[in-house]
Design an enzyme around this catalytic site. Structure first.
Site, PDB file in Angstrom:
ATOM      1  N   GLU A 191      40.993  14.667  -7.129  1.00  0.00           N
ATOM      2  CA  GLU A 191      40.565  15.150  -8.440  1.00  0.00           C
ATOM      3  C   GLU A 191      41.336  16.386  -8.888  1.00  0.00           C
ATOM      4  OE1 GLU A 191      38.817  13.640 -10.556  1.00  0.00           O
ATOM      5  OE2 GLU A 191      38.289  12.000  -9.231  1.00  0.00           O
ATOM      6  N   HIS A 216      42.060   2.596 -12.337  1.00  0.00           N
ATOM      7  CA  HIS A 216      41.765   2.690 -10.912  1.00  0.00           C
ATOM      8  C   HIS A 216      42.185   1.433 -10.165  1.00  0.00           C
ATOM      9  CE1 HIS A 216      38.999   5.480 -12.938  1.00  0.00           C
ATOM     10  NE2 HIS A 216      39.097   6.213 -11.856  1.00  0.00           N
TER      11      HIS A 216
END
Length: 543
Positions: free
Chosen positions: A356, A444
Site C-alpha cells: 500500500e 488486481h
C-alpha cells in the site's frame, strides 16, 4: 472495482494539505539523484520554454517539472507534466533524457499525438454530480479533446472502502471517456465487508511537545517481537518514528470517518500482546511495516521516503468493523487498515504495508493511471515492492516469499490472496499471460502479468523451493528461463518505474522501459537484459 456515488463524508484536514504540498529536496535514488518536487534543474520559465520549443511543442503548450533524476555519469531524466492554454493535459506527461552535455538523447511520452483542440469553448455544461468539475485536455486515448474532469466521492462496492472516482467527460459530446478509482486498495473484489461510508484524513490532533525519542517493545501479530521507535512526551510514549520522517500510527476506533481517532500513546513503551484482541497489536504491525518499507526504500532503492522528501505517511488502524481490506489514499498521504473478518485478522502484515505504501511511490513517479493495463502495472508494482520489503526484512516469523497476503487469511481458508509464480492459482481470474483483453480486467487481476514477469526474471521458470515454499512457474511459450535474482530484478523495475514509465504505460511499453533500464544498469548485451527479454516473452509480451 465498481463504485457507488454517495455524498462524501469527512473533509481533508490540515495534514492533507501539508502532505500534498510539494517539498523541495534531494536524495540518492537508484543509479542517480532524485530531486523531489520543483527540482533545481530547468526550474526557470525561460529554460522550460526553451525545452518546450526544442521538443517541437506548440505555442500553447507549457511544461511543469514533476521530478528529476541525475545519473552518476551526468545523464539527466526530467519528468514533466504538460498544460495547453493553461489547462492540464491528462496523458500529456513526458520524460526528457539528456546527455551530460545537455543534448536530448531521447524523449519518453505518455502519448505521441500533437496536443491541439479545435476550440477551448465547451459546447456542453459540466456534469452536475460530484465536486466542481475542471476543464482539462484529455489526451490519454491518443486524440486530444476538450473535457471535464469530475471527482465523485462515496464508497466502493464493499460499503466501506472510500471511493474517489475520477471521471473524464467530453465537453463537446458529453461522452464519458474514462473513469478511474483513485483510492487504491489491497484486496480488490476479494475484500468484501459490511455497510458504512467513507474514512477521513487524520493528523491535526493537538499533541504534547516531545521531550525525547526512544525504542519501545512491540508484540506484533505477524512479525513477532519488534522494536518500534517512539517519542516520549509528558503524556506518555507516542507511536511516532522520528528517525523515519515522523511516521505516526493512529487508532480509528472502528469508525468509518475517523471521528475521534487518536494517535497511539502508551505509558510504559510496551505495546500489544501479539493477538488481535489487544488494541495496540495492529498498531505495532503497522509501525513495523512502515519502518521496514522506509528502510527498504533507503537501503535498496536509495530513496528518502515515498516522495523522496524525507516525509513519512501516516498509518491508520482499526478502520470500520469487520473491514477486510486496506487502502492507500494519496490525497491524505496515508494508509488505512481494516481488521479483517470478525476483526480477527488485521490487514497489517508486512507485505500489505509495503504494497500500500508503494502506491504512494508510484503516484510520486510514473503516476500510472489506475485502470486499463497501466492500472495492472500500478497494482503489480505494489505487489513487487511489497514482496521485496518482506524479503528485505528477513523476519523469522514472516519469511520472504512470492505469495501476496499469505498471513492475513483474507480468503478464510488460509490461502494467499495472490501468487506471483502462477497468478491464476488464486482462482479469482488473475492473468498469467498478456492478451489483448487483459486491460479489461480488474487491476488486481491484470496485475498478474507483471507479477509473473517479475517472478520469472527473479527466479526463473519451473519448479523451485524458496524459504520452504514450493513454486512451479510456467511460461506461455514453453521456454526455460533462468532468473537473475531478486536483487537485480528489483533494481530494473525501480529504474523503469522512475525513469521510463509514464501515466499511460501499458505492458508493451513496460517491456521497452525495463529493457532500457536493464541496459542502463547492466549493458545492452548483458545476461540481465537478455533475461528481461526472455521473461517478457514468457508472459506473452513480445516486441
Amino acid at each position: 472495482m465498481s463504485a457507488k456515488s454517495r455524498a462524501p463524508r469527512g473533509r481533508r484536514t490540515a495534514l492533507t494539505a501539508g502532505a500534498a504540498a510539494v517539498a523541495v529536496g534531494l536524495v540518492t535514488a537508484g543509479t542517480g539523484t532524485a530531486f523531489a518536487g520543483a527540482a533545481p534543474a530547468q526550474s526557470e520559465g525561460t529554460s522550460l520554454a526553451a525545452t518546450a520549443q526544442a521538443l517541437g511543442l506548440g505555442a500553447n503548450e507549457k511544461l511543469v517539472v514533476k521530478d528529476v533524476i541525475k545519473d552518476a555519469d551526468g545523464t539527466v531524466h526530467t519528468r514533466y507534466e504538460r498544460t495547453y492554454a493553461g489547462l492540464p493535459v491528462l496523458g500529456g506527461d513526458l520524460i526528457v533524457h539528456r546527455a551530460p552535455s545537455g543534448a536530448v538523447k531521447d524523449v519518453t511520452k505518455a502519448v505521441n499525438a500533437t496536443i491541439k483542440v479545435a476550440s477551448l469553448t465547451p459546447k456542453l455544461a459540466p456534469p452536475a454530480s460530484g465536486q466542481t468539475p475542471r476543464q482539462v485536455i484529455w489526451a490519454a486515448d491518443g486524440t486530444p479533446v476538450l473535457a471535464y474532469e469530475t471527482v465523485i466521492t462515496g464508497t466502493q462496492a464493499d460499503g466501506v472502502t472510500p471511493s474517489r472516482l475520477r471521471v473524464i467527460t467530453d465537453a463537446t459530446t458529453g461522452k464519458r471517456l474514462f473513469q478511474r478509482e483513485t483510492i487504491e486498495d489491497f484486496a480488490g473484489t476479494a475484500g468484501q465487508a459490511p455497510t458504512p461510508q467513507r474514512t477521513a484524513a487524520l493528523g491535526t490532533r493537538a499533541l504534547e511537545a516531545a521531550s525525547a525519542s526512544g525504542t519501545g517493545t512491540g508484540y506484533s501479530m505477524y512479525s513477532g517481537t519488534v522494536r518500534p521507535n517512539t517519542l516520549k512526551t509528558s503524556k506518555g510514549y507516542q507511536l511516532d518514528d522520528t528517525e523515519r520522517g515522523q511516521a505516526k500510527v493512529y487508532d480509528f476506533k472502528h469508525t468509518e470517518d475517523g471521528a475521534g481517532a487518536t494517535l497511539f500513546i502508551d505509558q510504559d513503551n510496551v505495546w500489544g500482546n501479539g493477538t488481535p484482541y489487544d488494541n495496540q497489536t495492529a498498531a505495532v504491525d503497522a509501525a513495523y511495516g512502515a519502518a521496514k518499507t522506509w528502510d527498504f526504500y533507503k537501503d535498496v532503492l536509495h530513496r528518502n521516503g515515498i516522495r523522496a522528501d524525507g516525509k513519512a505517511a501516516a498509518s491508520n488502524v482499526h478502520v470500520a468493523k469487520g473491514y477486510d481490506n486496506a487502502f492507500w489514499d494519496d490525497d491524505t498521504f496515508a494508509m488505512y487498515y481494516g481488521d479483517g473478518k470478525r476483526d480477527a485478522h488485521p490487514l497489517t502484515s508486512l507485505d500489505v504495508a509495503g504494497h500500500e505504501l508503494s502506491h504512494g511511490l508510484t503516484a510520486a513517479t510514473a503516476g500510472l493511471e489506475y485502470g486499463n493495463e497501466s492500472g495492472g502495472l500500478n497494482e503489480a508494482t505494489s505487489d513487487i515492492f511489497g514482496t521485496s520489503v518482506e524479503f528485505y526484512a528477513k523476519n523469522s516469523k514472516d519469511i520472504g516469499d512470492y505469495l501476496i497476503g499469505e498471513m492475513i487469511d483474507i480468503n478464510g481458508d488460509g490461502t494467499p490472496l495472490r501468487y506471483m509464480d502462477k497468478p491464476s492459482k488464486d482462482a479469482h481470474g488473475s492473468a498469467d499471460y498478456w492478451s489483448p483483453e487483459v486491460g479489461n480486467k480488474d487491476v488486481h487481476l491484470s496485475s498478474g502479468v507483471a507479477n509473473h514477469f517479475f517472478y520469472l526474471l527473479s527466479e526463473g521458470s519451473g519448479q523451485k523451493e524458496i524459504n520452504g515454499v514450493k513454486y512451479d512457474s510456467p511460461t506461455k511459450n514453453g521456454s526455460k528461463i533462468t532468473g537473475i535474482g531478486r536483487d537485480k530484478a528489483i533494481q530494473i523495475w525501480y529504474r523503469a518505474l522512475t525513469t521510463y514509465f509514464t501515466s499511460t504505460t501499458d505492458y508493451h511499453s513496460a517491456r521497452t522501459g525495463t529493457l532500457k533500464a536493464a541496459t542502463d544498469l547492466y549493458g545492452a548485451s548483458s545476461a540481465e537484459a537478455n533475461a528481461v527479454n526472455s521473461a517478457w516473452a514468457g508472459v506473452n509480451v513480445k516486441p
